[in-house]
Design a protein around this motif. Structure first.
Motif, PDB file in Angstrom:
ATOM      1  N   ASN A 108     -16.237   0.452  -1.870  1.00  0.00           N
ATOM      2  CA  ASN A 108     -16.943   1.018  -0.625  1.00  0.00           C
ATOM      3  C   ASN A 108     -18.020   0.682   0.125  1.00  0.00           C
ATOM      4  O   ASN A 108     -18.535   1.530   1.132  1.00  0.00           O
ATOM      5  CB  ASN A 108     -17.224   2.408  -1.117  1.00  0.00           C
ATOM      6  CG  ASN A 108     -18.423   2.428  -2.240  1.00  0.00           C
ATOM      7  OD1 ASN A 108     -19.149   1.486  -2.269  1.00  0.00           O
ATOM      8  ND2 ASN A 108     -18.590   3.404  -3.014  1.00  0.00           N
ATOM      9  N   ARG A 156      -8.922  13.516  -7.629  1.00  0.00           N
ATOM     10  CA  ARG A 156     -10.111  12.835  -6.631  1.00  0.00           C
ATOM     11  C   ARG A 156      -9.880  13.162  -5.340  1.00  0.00           C
ATOM     12  O   ARG A 156     -10.864  13.220  -4.463  1.00  0.00           O
ATOM     13  CB  ARG A 156      -9.700  11.332  -6.679  1.00  0.00           C
ATOM     14  CG  ARG A 156     -10.779  10.378  -5.976  1.00  0.00           C
ATOM     15  CD  ARG A 156     -12.051  10.382  -6.587  1.00  0.00           C
ATOM     16  NE  ARG A 156     -13.084   9.801  -5.876  1.00  0.00           N
ATOM     17  CZ  ARG A 156     -13.910  10.266  -4.751  1.00  0.00           C
ATOM     18  NH1 ARG A 156     -13.728  11.777  -4.640  1.00  0.00           N
ATOM     19  NH2 ARG A 156     -14.553   9.524  -3.912  1.00  0.00           N
ATOM     20  N   ALA A 157      -8.550  13.428  -4.678  1.00  0.00           N
ATOM     21  CA  ALA A 157      -8.551  13.947  -3.341  1.00  0.00           C
ATOM     22  C   ALA A 157      -9.136  15.072  -2.893  1.00  0.00           C
ATOM     23  O   ALA A 157     -10.004  15.388  -2.020  1.00  0.00           O
ATOM     24  CB  ALA A 157      -7.188  14.006  -2.947  1.00  0.00           C
ATOM     25  N   SER A 175     -13.059  14.666  -3.118  1.00  0.00           N
ATOM     26  CA  SER A 175     -13.348  14.049  -1.876  1.00  0.00           C
ATOM     27  C   SER A 175     -13.569  15.160  -0.704  1.00  0.00           C
ATOM     28  O   SER A 175     -14.272  14.973   0.214  1.00  0.00           O
ATOM     29  CB  SER A 175     -12.515  12.890  -1.289  1.00  0.00           C
ATOM     30  OG  SER A 175     -12.798  12.345  -0.124  1.00  0.00           O
ATOM     31  N   GLU A 222      -2.704  11.429   0.241  1.00  0.00           N
ATOM     32  CA  GLU A 222      -1.933  10.095   0.366  1.00  0.00           C
ATOM     33  C   GLU A 222      -2.716   9.033   0.106  1.00  0.00           C
ATOM     34  O   GLU A 222      -2.331   7.930  -0.444  1.00  0.00           O
ATOM     35  CB  GLU A 222      -1.307  10.128   1.826  1.00  0.00           C
ATOM     36  CG  GLU A 222      -0.431   8.827   2.198  1.00  0.00           C
ATOM     37  CD  GLU A 222       0.321   9.058   3.505  1.00  0.00           C
ATOM     38  OE1 GLU A 222       0.850   8.011   3.927  1.00  0.00           O
ATOM     39  OE2 GLU A 222      -0.012  10.104   4.313  1.00  0.00           O
ATOM     40  N   HIS A 223      -4.084   9.147   0.554  1.00  0.00           N
ATOM     41  CA  HIS A 223      -5.041   7.916   0.542  1.00  0.00           C
ATOM     42  C   HIS A 223      -5.251   7.436  -1.211  1.00  0.00           C
ATOM     43  O   HIS A 223      -5.120   6.405  -1.258  1.00  0.00           O
ATOM     44  CB  HIS A 223      -6.334   8.275   1.211  1.00  0.00           C
ATOM     45  CG  HIS A 223      -7.354   7.389   0.910  1.00  0.00           C
ATOM     46  ND1 HIS A 223      -7.400   6.267   1.417  1.00  0.00           N
ATOM     47  CD2 HIS A 223      -8.342   7.293  -0.026  1.00  0.00           C
ATOM     48  CE1 HIS A 223      -8.506   5.340   1.152  1.00  0.00           C
ATOM     49  NE2 HIS A 223      -9.082   5.976   0.057  1.00  0.00           N
ATOM     50  N   TYR A 224      -5.344   8.552  -1.856  1.00  0.00           N
ATOM     51  CA  TYR A 224      -5.631   8.400  -3.321  1.00  0.00           C
ATOM     52  C   TYR A 224      -4.361   8.546  -4.117  1.00  0.00           C
ATOM     53  O   TYR A 224      -4.497   8.276  -5.366  1.00  0.00           O
ATOM     54  CB  TYR A 224      -6.563   9.393  -3.789  1.00  0.00           C
ATOM     55  CG  TYR A 224      -8.046   9.348  -3.307  1.00  0.00           C
ATOM     56  CD1 TYR A 224      -8.922   8.175  -3.585  1.00  0.00           C
ATOM     57  CD2 TYR A 224      -8.617  10.166  -2.240  1.00  0.00           C
ATOM     58  CE1 TYR A 224     -10.128   7.977  -3.261  1.00  0.00           C
ATOM     59  CE2 TYR A 224      -9.833  10.070  -1.815  1.00  0.00           C
ATOM     60  CZ  TYR A 224     -10.667   9.048  -2.194  1.00  0.00           C
ATOM     61  OH  TYR A 224     -11.804   8.837  -1.677  1.00  0.00           O
ATOM     62  N   TYR A 271      -3.145   3.717  -3.392  1.00  0.00           N
ATOM     63  CA  TYR A 271      -4.487   3.355  -3.526  1.00  0.00           C
ATOM     64  C   TYR A 271      -4.546   2.333  -4.748  1.00  0.00           C
ATOM     65  O   TYR A 271      -5.235   1.247  -4.382  1.00  0.00           O
ATOM     66  CB  TYR A 271      -5.156   4.579  -4.187  1.00  0.00           C
ATOM     67  CG  TYR A 271      -6.601   4.618  -4.223  1.00  0.00           C
ATOM     68  CD1 TYR A 271      -7.418   4.694  -3.172  1.00  0.00           C
ATOM     69  CD2 TYR A 271      -7.347   4.159  -5.570  1.00  0.00           C
ATOM     70  CE1 TYR A 271      -8.706   4.474  -3.365  1.00  0.00           C
ATOM     71  CE2 TYR A 271      -8.849   4.073  -5.713  1.00  0.00           C
ATOM     72  CZ  TYR A 271      -9.350   4.352  -4.454  1.00  0.00           C
ATOM     73  OH  TYR A 271     -10.744   3.943  -4.691  1.00  0.00           O
ATOM     74  N   ALA A 272      -3.756   2.334  -5.722  1.00  0.00           N
ATOM     75  CA  ALA A 272      -3.578   1.348  -6.704  1.00  0.00           C
ATOM     76  C   ALA A 272      -2.907   0.052  -6.418  1.00  0.00           C
ATOM     77  O   ALA A 272      -3.531  -1.073  -6.799  1.00  0.00           O
ATOM     78  CB  ALA A 272      -2.923   1.823  -7.724  1.00  0.00           C
ATOM     79  N   LYS A 322      -3.666  -1.094  -3.580  1.00  0.00           N
ATOM     80  CA  LYS A 322      -4.619  -1.953  -2.344  1.00  0.00           C
ATOM     81  C   LYS A 322      -6.100  -2.261  -3.061  1.00  0.00           C
ATOM     82  O   LYS A 322      -7.003  -2.565  -2.374  1.00  0.00           O
ATOM     83  CB  LYS A 322      -4.892  -1.013  -1.486  1.00  0.00           C
ATOM     84  CG  LYS A 322      -3.666  -0.820  -0.292  1.00  0.00           C
ATOM     85  CD  LYS A 322      -4.188   0.144   0.472  1.00  0.00           C
ATOM     86  CE  LYS A 322      -2.689   0.483   1.595  1.00  0.00           C
ATOM     87  NZ  LYS A 322      -3.003   1.422   2.510  1.00  0.00           N
ATOM     88  N   LEU A 323      -6.099  -2.419  -4.434  1.00  0.00           N
ATOM     89  CA  LEU A 323      -7.176  -2.501  -5.136  1.00  0.00           C
ATOM     90  C   LEU A 323      -8.064  -4.009  -4.996  1.00  0.00           C
ATOM     91  O   LEU A 323      -9.044  -4.313  -4.952  1.00  0.00           O
ATOM     92  CB  LEU A 323      -7.051  -2.873  -6.593  1.00  0.00           C
ATOM     93  CG  LEU A 323      -6.534  -1.259  -7.346  1.00  0.00           C
ATOM     94  CD1 LEU A 323      -6.391  -1.421  -8.640  1.00  0.00           C
ATOM     95  CD2 LEU A 323      -7.808  -0.220  -7.197  1.00  0.00           C
TER      96      LEU A 323
END
Length: 213
Positions: free
Chosen positions: A91, A182-183, A186, A201-203, A207-208, A210-211
């Motif tokens: 982040n 998590r979503a 957030s 959708e992001h989490y 998400y995994a 794009k680590l």
């Protein structure tokens, strides 16, 4: 509703002598277990550990503990008193790095899933942006932009009592659904302006994927 205790009910420990009076002295084997160089068993542990917690403190005493994880063996041994830890996309807050620029002292805990004992390293860190070993830290085409190089001052193994008490590795104690995902966290605390479906959708599975991007 619980009421705070009156000040008279709280007694602080204010000296090491008082602390020792309450806790007693460490056993001789515990007092002398601290080493300053890597043993072959330390190297084996690092070769199998996929997760490290890094504690730092700024000049003003503000603290941070950041988890670092990668395939087992991601912490590279450079010599008998030096290890290197790659940084990965995140982040960009860089809380630990900013602390290290002010105060190089760090504390590391290296974990092995399923094991209650841990390997602890205390030392001084510096942030490296270029070094020959960075190429060997490439994972999924991600060559780290930065690495933390830690000069070891203390190294020792820590017993498993905390993990035994918490049963943290026992699947029977796991309750991942006990709290919002998590979503939802957030949405409630960080990104109130974003629709929940966008955060879900992001989490989600992407998400995994794009680590290392």
């Amino acid at each position: 509703m619980a009421h705070p205790e009156p000040p008279s009910a709280t007694r602080e420990v204010t000296s090491e002598a008082e602390l020792r009076q309450l806790l007693g002295e460490p056993a001789p084997y515990a007092a002398r277990k601290v080493r300053s160089t890597l043993h072959a068993l330390d190297r084996e542990w690092l070769a199998h550990s996929p997760l490290c917690l890094i504690a730092t403190s700024g000049r003003d005493g503000s603290c941070d503990v950041s988890p670092k994880g990668d395939p087992p063996g991601f912490v590279k041994v450079l010599d008998e008193r030096t290890v290197a830890i790659p940084d990965r996309p995140g982040n960009k807050r860089a809380d630990g790095f900013r602390n290290i620029l002010q105060n190089p002292h760090v504390g590391l805990i290296h974990l092995l899933p399923g094991r209650g004992d841990t390997l602890r390293i205390n030392g001084r860190a510096r942030i490296v942006r270029e070094a020959p070993f960075l190429d060997g830290m490439t994972v999924k085409r991600n060559r780290p932009v930065l690495a933390l190089v830690v000069q070891i001052e203390e190294i020792f193994f820590h017993c498993s009592k905390a993990f035994l008490r918490s049963a943290a590795w026992s699947p029977a104690t796991w309750e991942p659904e006990a709290l919002p995902g998590r979503a939802k966290l957030s949405k409630a605390l960080e990104r109130q302006e974003d629709p929940l479906e966008v955060l879900e959708e992001h989490y989600g599975p992407a998400y995994a994927e794009k680590l290392y991007q």
